[in-house]
Scaffold this motif. Sequence first.
Motif, short mmCIF file in Angstrom:
data_model
loop_
_atom_site.label_atom_id
_atom_site.label_comp_id
_atom_site.label_asym_id
_atom_site.label_seq_id
_atom_site.Cartn_x
_atom_site.Cartn_y
_atom_site.Cartn_z
N VAL A 134 -6.78 -3.05 -2.21
CA VAL A 134 -7.59 -3.79 -1.23
C VAL A 134 -7.19 -3.31 0.17
CG1 VAL A 134 -8.18 -6.05 -0.29
CG2 VAL A 134 -7.84 -5.77 -2.74
N ALA A 135 -8.00 -2.47 0.76
CA ALA A 135 -7.67 -1.87 2.06
C ALA A 135 -7.51 -2.93 3.14
CB ALA A 135 -8.74 -0.86 2.46
N GLU A 136 -8.29 -4.00 3.04
CA GLU A 136 -8.25 -5.03 4.08
C GLU A 136 -6.87 -5.66 4.20
OE1 GLU A 136 -10.48 -7.39 6.98
OE2 GLU A 136 -10.87 -5.53 5.89
N ALA A 137 -6.19 -5.85 3.07
CA ALA A 137 -4.85 -6.46 3.11
C ALA A 137 -3.87 -5.54 3.83
CB ALA A 137 -4.37 -6.76 1.70
N HIS A 138 -3.91 -4.26 3.52
CA HIS A 138 -3.04 -3.30 4.22
C HIS A 138 -3.36 -3.26 5.71
CE1 HIS A 138 -1.28 -1.64 0.54
NE2 HIS A 138 -2.49 -1.54 0.02
N THR A 139 -4.66 -3.31 6.03
CA THR A 139 -5.08 -3.27 7.42
C THR A 139 -4.55 -4.47 8.20
OG1 THR A 139 -7.09 -2.08 6.81
CG2 THR A 139 -7.08 -3.19 8.95
N GLU A 140 -4.72 -5.65 7.63
CA GLU A 140 -4.28 -6.85 8.33
C GLU A 140 -2.75 -6.92 8.44
OE1 GLU A 140 -6.12 -8.71 9.99
OE2 GLU A 140 -8.08 -8.10 9.24
N LEU A 141 -2.05 -6.44 7.42
CA LEU A 141 -0.60 -6.39 7.50
C LEU A 141 -0.18 -5.44 8.63
CD1 LEU A 141 2.14 -7.26 6.41
CD2 LEU A 141 1.97 -5.42 4.71
N GLY A 142 -0.88 -4.32 8.75
CA GLY A 142 -0.61 -3.40 9.85
C GLY A 142 -0.85 -4.05 11.20
N ALA A 143 -1.95 -4.81 11.31
CA ALA A 143 -2.25 -5.49 12.57
C ALA A 143 -1.18 -6.52 12.91
CB ALA A 143 -3.62 -6.16 12.48
#
Length: 329
Positions: A134-143
């Motif tokens: 789930v790319a969104e989870a990695h993205t939000e963790l990065g943010a």
Amino acid sequence: MKFRLKIPPIAAALALSSVTCTATTILPETGLTTSTYAAGMQHLSTGELDKAEAAFKESLRSSPNHVAALVGLADVATLRGDTAQARVYMERAIALSPDSATVQTSWGRYQMLAGDYEAAREAFEKAIAINPRVAEAHTELGALYLTRLNQPRKAIESYKLALVLAPKNLELHYALSGALARTDDITTATQLLERAAELAPNEGYPYQLLAVIQASSGLPDEALVSFGKALDREPLLNEARWARAELLGSKGRFDEAIQDYQTLLTNSPNFAPAALMLGLTYQRTNRAKEAEESYLHALSIDPTLAMAYNNLAYGAAERSERLDDALQW
């Protein structure tokens, strides 16, 4: 002015079917809830909160376990500043679908907005454990790491994983390049933004962001080149033109800065800061008449600009002209 929205609302994750692999566990099952939920998302995207709320509630009346609609209602409550109500909706969504990576990602985003960064991190990591694709989870963790916890290196790790899953996502290119710049890896950031420019051949923003990174890294000449590329693609990209005008002025290239400020006023006639800066640039080049006209123009747009009054008074006093006006200014 042309600006970009960087962070989607909480419910946006539920609409990203190309990224969120667990969406089938929470999407509506009937045609009615599908249409009303879609209408709610449309109203949410345009800021019509009352209509969005009504559509999401209609979805829930038809399908009480409609998790996506619950997250949509949490979005509405968050945008209204009612974090307590948003939490109620999110907790219902979590209770109904605790093993959905998408819902856990939305829960983490809510916790981040609420200021509980540790809870946000735990939710994002749980989402990744449920479904690491789930790319969104990695993205939000990065943010979270980049914008709240000030850990750009960890942000880079998360963004890179997300980019593997969504290699054509422009926002990921922008976020990762920003994190790389925070660690002074300007070379890799440049390569990433040039790749983004290839993916979006008609957009100026990749070069605008590159220019900002270059300027903040002590590379003003390279930044001016990048601003030029951005404006070649999108002449109405006013953020880029404004930044370039300021940079040109700082380098003493006043005639070029004046041209950019004039173009800004052509593009956005009521943008008072451009008229103010145009007056200041004229004043710095001893063009008193043009400076006065620009300051007066700025004040006709925004009568509260104290700097315009101050500089008008200073110029009049310096020339010993319009002294009565100078006292009023």
